[in-house]
Scaffold this motif. Structure first.
Motif, PDB file in Angstrom:
ATOM      1  N   ILE A   2      51.458  49.942  33.106  1.00 13.75           N
ATOM      2  CA  ILE A   2      50.487  48.932  33.530  1.00 13.75           C
ATOM      3  C   ILE A   2      50.912  47.576  32.968  1.00 13.75           C
ATOM      4  O   ILE A   2      51.130  47.429  31.764  1.00 13.75           O
ATOM      5  CB  ILE A   2      49.071  49.297  33.049  1.00 13.75           C
ATOM      6  N   ASN A   3      51.043  46.602  33.860  1.00 14.21           N
ATOM      7  CA  ASN A   3      51.508  45.263  33.494  1.00 14.21           C
ATOM      8  C   ASN A   3      50.309  44.378  33.162  1.00 14.21           C
ATOM      9  O   ASN A   3      49.468  44.119  34.026  1.00 14.21           O
ATOM     10  CB  ASN A   3      52.300  44.676  34.666  1.00 14.21           C
ATOM     11  N   ILE A   4      50.228  43.913  31.919  1.00 12.44           N
ATOM     12  CA  ILE A   4      49.070  43.149  31.446  1.00 12.44           C
ATOM     13  C   ILE A   4      49.507  41.771  30.957  1.00 12.44           C
ATOM     14  O   ILE A   4      50.505  41.635  30.247  1.00 12.44           O
ATOM     15  CB  ILE A   4      48.346  43.889  30.302  1.00 12.44           C
ATOM     16  N   ALA A   5      48.739  40.745  31.341  1.00 18.83           N
ATOM     17  CA  ALA A   5      48.958  39.391  30.840  1.00 18.83           C
ATOM     18  C   ALA A   5      47.808  39.007  29.912  1.00 18.83           C
ATOM     19  O   ALA A   5      46.637  39.225  30.237  1.00 18.83           O
ATOM     20  CB  ALA A   5      49.049  38.398  31.993  1.00 18.83           C
ATOM     21  N   ILE A   6      48.157  38.459  28.767  1.00 20.09           N
ATOM     22  CA  ILE A   6      47.175  37.874  27.856  1.00 20.09           C
ATOM     23  C   ILE A   6      47.306  36.361  27.961  1.00 20.09           C
ATOM     24  O   ILE A   6      48.405  35.818  27.794  1.00 20.09           O
ATOM     25  CB  ILE A   6      47.419  38.312  26.397  1.00 20.09           C
ATOM     26  N   VAL A   7      46.198  35.689  28.258  1.00 23.15           N
ATOM     27  CA  VAL A   7      46.218  34.226  28.350  1.00 23.15           C
ATOM     28  C   VAL A   7      45.227  33.711  27.319  1.00 23.15           C
ATOM     29  O   VAL A   7      44.014  33.722  27.516  1.00 23.15           O
ATOM     30  CB  VAL A   7      45.833  33.743  29.768  1.00 23.15           C
ATOM     31  N   GLU A   8      45.748  33.258  26.190  1.00 25.01           N
ATOM     32  CA  GLU A   8      44.902  32.911  25.043  1.00 25.01           C
ATOM     33  C   GLU A   8      45.622  31.881  24.182  1.00 25.01           C
ATOM     34  O   GLU A   8      46.772  32.080  23.785  1.00 25.01           O
ATOM     35  CB  GLU A   8      44.599  34.181  24.237  1.00 25.01           C
ATOM     36  N   ASP A   9      44.946  30.751  23.927  1.00 26.31           N
ATOM     37  CA  ASP A   9      45.595  29.683  23.164  1.00 26.31           C
ATOM     38  C   ASP A   9      45.394  29.803  21.658  1.00 26.31           C
ATOM     39  O   ASP A   9      46.008  29.064  20.888  1.00 26.31           O
ATOM     40  CB  ASP A   9      45.127  28.309  23.654  1.00 26.31           C
ATOM     41  N   THR A  35      52.635  40.581  28.523  1.00 21.28           N
ATOM     42  CA  THR A  35      53.186  39.227  28.502  1.00 21.28           C
ATOM     43  C   THR A  35      52.098  38.291  27.994  1.00 21.28           C
ATOM     44  O   THR A  35      50.944  38.382  28.427  1.00 21.28           O
ATOM     45  CB  THR A  35      53.633  38.788  29.906  1.00 21.28           C
ATOM     46  N   VAL A  36      52.474  37.391  27.102  1.00 16.95           N
ATOM     47  CA  VAL A  36      51.501  36.478  26.495  1.00 16.95           C
ATOM     48  C   VAL A  36      51.746  35.052  26.988  1.00 16.95           C
ATOM     49  O   VAL A  36      52.877  34.557  26.993  1.00 16.95           O
ATOM     50  CB  VAL A  36      51.584  36.519  24.957  1.00 16.95           C
ATOM     51  N   PHE A  37      50.649  34.397  27.413  1.00 15.97           N
ATOM     52  CA  PHE A  37      50.676  32.980  27.790  1.00 15.97           C
ATOM     53  C   PHE A  37      49.713  32.232  26.872  1.00 15.97           C
ATOM     54  O   PHE A  37      48.655  32.749  26.514  1.00 15.97           O
ATOM     55  CB  PHE A  37      50.244  32.803  29.241  1.00 15.97           C
ATOM     56  N   GLN A  38      50.072  30.983  26.543  1.00 20.30           N
ATOM     57  CA  GLN A  38      49.260  30.224  25.595  1.00 20.30           C
ATOM     58  C   GLN A  38      48.297  29.256  26.267  1.00 20.30           C
ATOM     59  O   GLN A  38      47.507  28.605  25.577  1.00 20.30           O
ATOM     60  CB  GLN A  38      50.175  29.473  24.619  1.00 20.30           C
ATOM     61  N   ASP A  39      48.363  29.154  27.596  1.00 23.24           N
ATOM     62  CA  ASP A  39      47.420  28.285  28.300  1.00 23.24           C
ATOM     63  C   ASP A  39      47.348  28.723  29.755  1.00 23.24           C
ATOM     64  O   ASP A  39      48.267  29.379  30.284  1.00 23.24           O
ATOM     65  CB  ASP A  39      47.859  26.821  28.219  1.00 23.24           C
ATOM     66  N   GLY A  40      46.252  28.337  30.418  1.00 31.27           N
ATOM     67  CA  GLY A  40      46.041  28.744  31.796  1.00 31.27           C
ATOM     68  C   GLY A  40      47.110  28.247  32.748  1.00 31.27           C
ATOM     69  O   GLY A  40      47.472  28.941  33.697  1.00 31.27           O
ATOM     70  N   ASP A  41      47.642  27.031  32.486  1.00 33.70           N
ATOM     71  CA  ASP A  41      48.653  26.496  33.392  1.00 33.70           C
ATOM     72  C   ASP A  41      49.947  27.297  33.355  1.00 33.70           C
ATOM     73  O   ASP A  41      50.682  27.359  34.336  1.00 33.70           O
ATOM     74  CB  ASP A  41      48.921  25.017  33.088  1.00 33.70           C
ATOM     75  N   GLU A  42      50.236  27.940  32.225  1.00 38.31           N
ATOM     76  CA  GLU A  42      51.479  28.700  32.093  1.00 38.31           C
ATOM     77  C   GLU A  42      51.534  29.893  33.040  1.00 38.31           C
ATOM     78  O   GLU A  42      52.604  30.247  33.533  1.00 38.31           O
ATOM     79  CB  GLU A  42      51.655  29.175  30.643  1.00 38.31           C
ATOM     80  N   HIS A  59      38.173  28.841  27.488  1.00 44.98           N
ATOM     81  CA  HIS A  59      38.401  27.500  26.944  1.00 44.98           C
ATOM     82  C   HIS A  59      39.836  27.358  26.451  1.00 44.98           C
ATOM     83  O   HIS A  59      40.222  27.947  25.444  1.00 44.98           O
ATOM     84  CB  HIS A  59      37.431  27.221  25.792  1.00 44.98           C
ATOM     85  N   MET A  60      40.639  26.574  27.184  1.00 48.53           N
ATOM     86  CA  MET A  60      42.017  26.292  26.776  1.00 48.53           C
ATOM     87  C   MET A  60      42.308  24.821  27.003  1.00 48.53           C
ATOM     88  O   MET A  60      41.621  24.152  27.772  1.00 48.53           O
ATOM     89  CB  MET A  60      42.988  27.200  27.543  1.00 48.53           C
ATOM     90  N   GLN A  61      43.356  24.313  26.372  1.00 51.60           N
ATOM     91  CA  GLN A  61      43.563  22.874  26.299  1.00 51.60           C
ATOM     92  C   GLN A  61      43.920  22.231  27.635  1.00 51.60           C
ATOM     93  O   GLN A  61      43.322  21.229  28.038  1.00 51.60           O
ATOM     94  CB  GLN A  61      44.658  22.571  25.274  1.00 51.60           C
ATOM     95  N   PHE A  62      44.893  22.779  28.354  1.00 53.44           N
ATOM     96  CA  PHE A  62      45.404  22.102  29.546  1.00 53.44           C
ATOM     97  C   PHE A  62      44.748  22.590  30.838  1.00 53.44           C
ATOM     98  O   PHE A  62      44.431  21.798  31.715  1.00 53.44           O
ATOM     99  CB  PHE A  62      46.926  22.264  29.622  1.00 53.44           C
ATOM    100  N   MET A  63      44.575  23.888  30.970  1.00 47.48           N
ATOM    101  CA  MET A  63      43.895  24.431  32.147  1.00 47.48           C
ATOM    102  C   MET A  63      42.997  25.568  31.688  1.00 47.48           C
ATOM    103  O   MET A  63      43.481  26.557  31.123  1.00 47.48           O
ATOM    104  CB  MET A  63      44.902  24.948  33.186  1.00 47.48           C
ATOM    105  N   ASP A  64      41.690  25.421  31.913  1.00 50.65           N
ATOM    106  CA  ASP A  64      40.783  26.472  31.456  1.00 50.65           C
ATOM    107  C   ASP A  64      40.924  27.730  32.316  1.00 50.65           C
ATOM    108  O   ASP A  64      41.526  27.728  33.393  1.00 50.65           O
ATOM    109  CB  ASP A  64      39.333  25.981  31.415  1.00 50.65           C
ATOM    110  N   GLY A  65      40.359  28.824  31.809  1.00 55.15           N
ATOM    111  CA  GLY A  65      40.512  30.112  32.462  1.00 55.15           C
ATOM    112  C   GLY A  65      39.940  30.172  33.859  1.00 55.15           C
ATOM    113  O   GLY A  65      40.481  30.856  34.737  1.00 55.15           O
ATOM    114  N   MET A  66      38.824  29.480  34.085  1.00 50.48           N
ATOM    115  CA  MET A  66      38.216  29.487  35.414  1.00 50.48           C
ATOM    116  C   MET A  66      39.122  28.819  36.441  1.00 50.48           C
ATOM    117  O   MET A  66      39.318  29.328  37.548  1.00 50.48           O
ATOM    118  CB  MET A  66      36.857  28.775  35.385  1.00 50.48           C
TER     119      MET A  66
END
Length: 234
Positions: A2-9, A35-42, A59-66
């Motif tokens: 199962i391929n999972i992305a974590i998007v968390e700053d 796979t880990v991303f540090q912001d929504g835009d990534e 809540h993230m700096q450059f692009m929020d999760g929504m």
């Protein structure tokens, strides 16, 4: 796998989620590729529809999760999005991007693993099922989920599908038996409908991909019961 992305700053939460995923793997015998991303835009910019589950902070700096989820949904309607947040008021907005669930911060393992278990259950229920039908000049292999409905026309069957229409020689009765347990139901004497694609029931008709299929008087109650049961499984 199962391929999972974590998007968390916040690194603290990102590391905690990874540890929870490792614990879940050991307890349930699953295998994750994370796979880990540090912001929504990534993840959203140039998004590739290769993930089964996205665990995303709001809540993230450059692009929020929504906002990231809105962009992802433009190209991927199937990925399961679970928001990680300390703000419960985002629940209503989450419906707009078809969010699967919310896990509240501070993150506790039990609600996290419970949400993950339900998400994995949905993924496993999506396993592709194929059927091969004879057509003029050869055969065609169809994913059952891509079939909208099957209609009997002058001793032929017409399969209305995502990729077009296919004509084969068979009886609707035999075909109905073949599709038993796969989420199909007879709407009337001459039409077998994939309940997955029923958008609404209006004026005694099932609306399937913009086509109104009449429900016969003898089949209407059975059809409604099976549709209700099908929707309730999700």
């Amino acid at each position: 796998m199962i391929n999972i992305a974590i998007v968390e700053d916040e690194e603290e939460y990102s590391n905690q989620i990874k540890k929870y995923l490792e614990r879940y793997e050991k307890e349930h015998g699953e295998k994750f590729y994370v796979t880990v991303f540090q912001d929504g835009d990534e993840i959203a910019i140039g998004y590739s529809a290769k993930y089964h589950i996205i665990l995303m902070d709001i809540h993230m700096q450059f692009m929020d999760g929504m906002k990231a989820a809105e962009q992802i949904r433009e190209v991927d309607a199937e990925v399961i999005i679970i928001f990680i947040t300390n703000m419960t008021q985002y629940a209503i907005r989450g419906y707009q991007v078809n969010a699967f669930d919310y896990v509240l911060k501070p993150i506790e393992y039990f609600p996290f693993s419970s949400s993950l278990e339900r998400a994995i259950g949905r993924i496993k229920n999506r396993v592709q099922r194929y059927i091969t039908i004879p057509i003029k000049g050869g055969t065609v292999k169809l994913d059952v989920s891509d079939i909208y409905y099957i209609e009997s026309q002058r001793n032929k069957l017409v399969y209305f599908t995502k990729s077009g229409e296919y004509i084969t020689t068979a009886t609707l009765k035999d075909t109905e038996e073949k599709f038993n347990g796969l989420g199909f139901c007879r709407a009337n004497k001459g039409c077998l409908v994939n309940l997955e694609h029923v958008d609404s029931i209006i004026n005694g008709c099932a609306c399937v991909q913009g086509n109104n299929i009449p429900l016969s008087r003898t089949r209407k109650n059975i059809f409604m019961e099976e549709l209700t049961d099908f929707v309730g499984r999700d």
